[in-house]
Structure formats: C-alpha cells, structure tokens
Enzyme design. Structure first.
Site, PDB file in Angstrom:
ATOM      1  N   ASP A 227      -9.239  -4.904  -5.649  1.00 46.21           N
ATOM      2  CA  ASP A 227      -8.758  -3.953  -4.650  1.00 46.21           C
ATOM      3  C   ASP A 227      -9.660  -2.722  -4.665  1.00 46.21           C
ATOM      4  O   ASP A 227      -9.729  -2.012  -5.670  1.00 46.21           O
ATOM      5  CB  ASP A 227      -7.309  -3.569  -4.972  1.00 46.21           C
ATOM      6  CG  ASP A 227      -6.634  -2.798  -3.849  1.00 46.21           C
ATOM      7  OD1 ASP A 227      -7.330  -2.110  -3.081  1.00 46.21           O
ATOM      8  OD2 ASP A 227      -5.397  -2.878  -3.754  1.00 46.21           O
TER       9      ASP A 227
ATOM     10  N   HIS B 116      -7.245  -5.795  -1.210  1.00 49.71           N
ATOM     11  CA  HIS B 116      -6.069  -4.971  -0.940  1.00 49.71           C
ATOM     12  C   HIS B 116      -5.101  -5.628   0.043  1.00 49.71           C
ATOM     13  O   HIS B 116      -3.886  -5.558  -0.133  1.00 49.71           O
ATOM     14  CB  HIS B 116      -6.538  -3.624  -0.380  1.00 49.71           C
ATOM     15  CG  HIS B 116      -5.451  -2.617  -0.178  1.00 49.71           C
ATOM     16  ND1 HIS B 116      -4.808  -2.003  -1.224  1.00 49.71           N
ATOM     17  CD2 HIS B 116      -4.890  -2.114   0.966  1.00 49.71           C
ATOM     18  CE1 HIS B 116      -3.899  -1.153  -0.758  1.00 49.71           C
ATOM     19  NE2 HIS B 116      -3.935  -1.207   0.573  1.00 49.71           N
TER      20      HIS B 116
ATOM     21  N   SER C 215       0.830  -1.196   0.000  1.00 45.61           N
ATOM     22  CA  SER C 215       0.000   0.000   0.000  1.00 45.61           C
ATOM     23  C   SER C 215       0.875   1.261   0.000  1.00 45.61           C
ATOM     24  O   SER C 215       1.671   1.473  -0.910  1.00 45.61           O
ATOM     25  CB  SER C 215      -0.952  -0.048   1.200  1.00 45.61           C
ATOM     26  OG  SER C 215      -1.960   0.917   1.108  1.00 45.61           O
TER      27      SER C 215
END
Length: 437
Positions: free
Chosen positions: A334, A369, A242
């Site tokens: 995601d 994610h 991320s």
C-alpha cells in the site's frame, strides 16, 4: 490455418451472474493446435473502453477451456479463470489515470467476449471475428431493493436483500474521494446483508454548509439501520475503506450510540486525532502534506503522511478499548496509507489490552491500497480529486502488482463474507444467498 469458414462455438456460463461469481469460458469446434486470442471488451459508464486478452492453443480435443488451460500471453498468463475481468485495462490511446468504478448498480457490467484467429495483441476491431458473446455481471441480485435515504439529512442509499427479513445491517463507508458509491453495498445485500452506502465527505449537507459532517452524522446513519423494520438492530456492522476505515475505528471505540456486532477495516489506519471532529483527520493530512513525495513517474505517494506511527495516545484510536470483533484487510505494498505498520501497532495495542482475541488480520504481499470486490480491474495508479477547498487533482500511486493484488481481492472478499456471516448471523438461519441470476 484459416478458421473463417469454420463454425467456432463460444460459450460463457453463467452468462448472467453476480460480479463475484466465476464463469467458465469455453471455445469449441477448433482444430487441434489452432492458435486463438480470447478478447474481453467493456465500455464504462464514463464512455472509456477497457480490454483484456489472452492467447491460447487448442489441444487434441479441439477445445479451449479458460478455467483449465493456460494463457500463453496477453494481459495475463497461466491458468486464470477470471483473468479476462481482473486484467481489464484501458484500451490503447485512452487518457491516463483512469480507474474502473460502477456508478449505476441498477444496470449490469456488460462485457463482450470474442474469439480471434492467431495470437493478436492490438487492432482487434480490424481482425476477423470468429465468435462473440455478451455477458452481464450484476451487483444487485434479483429481488434486492435500492432505497434512497434522505432522513436525518443523510446522503445515502440502503440496499435490502430479497425477502421479508429481518436482516443484519451494515454501514458501508468508502474513502477520501467522497461521492455516494453504491456497488459494494449492493453486492453485500445480494449476499443477505442489508447495507447502507453513505456519502460523508461530499454529502448534500456539506455542499450546502461548507462544513464537514461530525460524529452525529454517522450515528444518525446507524440509527436509520437500527430502527428499520426489516433490519435486526442488534446485528449491525461497519465496513470502511481508507478514510472510511478511520471513521469506522473511531465510531466503534468511542461512540456511545454505535454498538457494533463487528467491524471491517480495509486499507486503513488508527492514526488520527481522537479529541475533536472528523475534520481533524483531514487537518492531520494537511499538516503533513510536505511528506508527500513523487516516484519516477510523478505519481504521488501519500503513505508517509501518517508515519512514523505515533506513540502519543491522543493521536491514535485506542483499539485496546474495542469490544467487538475487528477484521483488518491489509495490502503490504500500500503506497497510499501505512496500513501494514498500522496493523502491527493495532495488534500490539490490543495484545497489551488483552482484547487481541477480537482481531483478525488478512495481510497480502504485493497488494496495494484499492482492495475491491473480486475481479475488479486492477489499477496501480490513477487520477484522484481531493475534497479540499479548493479541490485539486493529482496522480496517486495506490501500489500492488496485477496478479497478486487480483488474487488478494478474491481471497479477502471471500473471507470478509465469512467474517460478516459468522458475526452478524451467529446461529441464525442465513438470509437468501445468490450464486447466480
């Protein structure tokens, strides 16, 4: 048919092992056709309990083998050897928005696996227990050393594999929630790679000054690895998830200090202002905060904050300049970052620049994610506390579907280890790799 007086035998092998190691659950001394429920229960360090369960029917051999026999229902179905871990979910009545995370890697994840008569779905504490065992899943293999690091005003922990070394090194960066998260670095060290877990959003220096760290903070962390006597300074990688992937790409391309052997970016993007401090990545999010929208369950979808992928070269890392192998791990569902669109754009940029041979993309359908180490319990949405000033909490939709996401975590981890070994060890003799404890 009552089995209360019958001696049911339950075994889990290995009962003590690394979290990414599969185990075999075997129930014996059953009667043919007997219906049973296998239940897994884990209490997190925050006090919340998680459970998984599956329904089975004994075959003519009077045995149920979870690695071979199909679950007929429960928190997962079909033949899933590790379903009792990855389908763990908060027990009924738990507060909403929980996410499973291991905070103390020096203790194991303890899981109680039990057998009950019949196909049960709730009230397990009130059922008659036929057999039960406790298994331990560790992030630190025997001999792995945990070393807190404060030099250079870092907030970090170094995990060194067992043995004298020298070992390849890795800088491990988590995402936008901040805090010092150690479990992935500990597991990497258990596989022979010295790994430095780094807090860069809520680091002590940030708490003291109120200012976000700059690029030199990551360069300092790199130098700590490079200069460590048990680490091969010419064989260092970065791995980011991320927000950590954004930093990894930035440092890999633009830093004059950080010279990576390879890089791994999980659920990340190259979209960011490149002329300025890391704080400008946060500024970009704040600028686009009106692009956040809610789903029908009032869960925040953040992926549009970085869409559309800009054409302005000053707003994305020039991956065409990358000189080391890059692995992108992408969840196609995601809902937090536009990782799929970013990966497509990065591939096109690298093809134009003539360095696409350095790129490997692992892209997974119905995957969200939070692509974590194998068998980590799946969380589609959870409560998320920002590191803004003042901080606020929101329910964030990460995306993904239970089975697909869980299988993607297992596959991505295996291929990530292969990628790291190939690029960090090269023709060297491998460091100690541990299959069980």
């Amino acid at each position: 048919m009552d089995m209360k007086q019958h001696c049911v035998k339950l075994s889990v092998q290995p009962s003590r092992g690394l979290v990414d190691e599969k185990f075999t659950v075997l129930v014996q001394n059953l009667l043919p056709g007997f219906q049973l429920t296998i239940h897994a229960l884990h209490q997190c360090e925050d006090g919340h309990s998680w459970e998984a369960f599956a329904h089975y029917t004994a075959d003519a051999t009077s045995i149920v083998n979870v690695s071979q026999d199909p679950s007929l229902g429960g928190t997962y179905s079909g033949v899933e050897p590790m379903g009792l871990l990855w389908s763990l979910r908060p027990v009924p009545g738990s507060k909403t928005g929980l996410r499973w995370r291991k905070m103390n890697v020096q203790t194991p994840m303890g899981v109680t696996i039990s057998v009950y008569q019949g196909h049960q779905t709730e009230g397990f504490l009130d059922q008659v227990l036929l057999a039960s065992v406790v298994v331990e899943r560790w992030y630190m293999a025997p001999g792995v050393r945990r070393v807190p690091i404060t030099e250079g005003r870092l907030t970090a922990t170094l995990f060194l594999p067992s043995g004298p070394g020298p070992f390849p090194g890795l800088l491990d960066l988590w995402g936008g929630g901040g805090k010092l998260v150690e479990y992935r670095a500990a597991l990497l060290a258990s596989h022979g790679i010295a790994s430095l877990a780094l807090d860069y959003l809520t680091a002590k220096i940030t708490r003291e000054t109120g200012k976000m760290v700059d690029n030199d903070y990551f360069e300092t962390a790199y130098r700590v690895l490079e200069q460590h006597p048990q680490i091969l300074g010419s064989r260092i990688a970065m791995l980011g998830l991320s927000f950590g992937a954004s930093v990894t790409l930035r440092m890999a391309v633009y830093s004059q200090v950080v010279k990576l052997r390879c890089a791994v970016c999980i659920s990340g993007s190259h979209v960011q202002p490149i002329d300025g401090p890391v704080e400008q990545i946060n500024a970009l999010f704040n600028k686009n905060i009106d692009k956040i929208h809610l789903d029908k369950d009032n869960q925040s979808i953040l992926r549009d904050m970085l869409l559309p992928i800009p054409t302005d070269p000053s707003l994305k890392v020039d991956v065409g300049r990358l000189q080391c192998p890059l692995l992108l791990v992408v969840g196609e569902d995601d809902q937090n970052w536009p990782t799929y669109e970013s990966a497509i754009d990065m591939r096109e940029m690298m093809e134009r620049a003539g360095n696409s041979h350095l790129l490997t993309v692992l892209s997974y359908k119905n995957t969200g994610h939070l692509i974590e180490p194998p068998f980590t319990p799946f969380v589609r949405a959870s409560s998320f506390r920002t590191v803004t000033n003042p901080p606020f909490t929101m329910m964030v939709l990460w995306g993904g579907e239970l089975v697909a996401h869980s299988l993607a975590q297992e596959d991505a981890w295996r291929k990530t280890l292969v990628f790291l070994r190939e690029n960090l060890y090269g023709g060297m003799k491998h460091g100690a790799l541990f299959s069980n404890l």
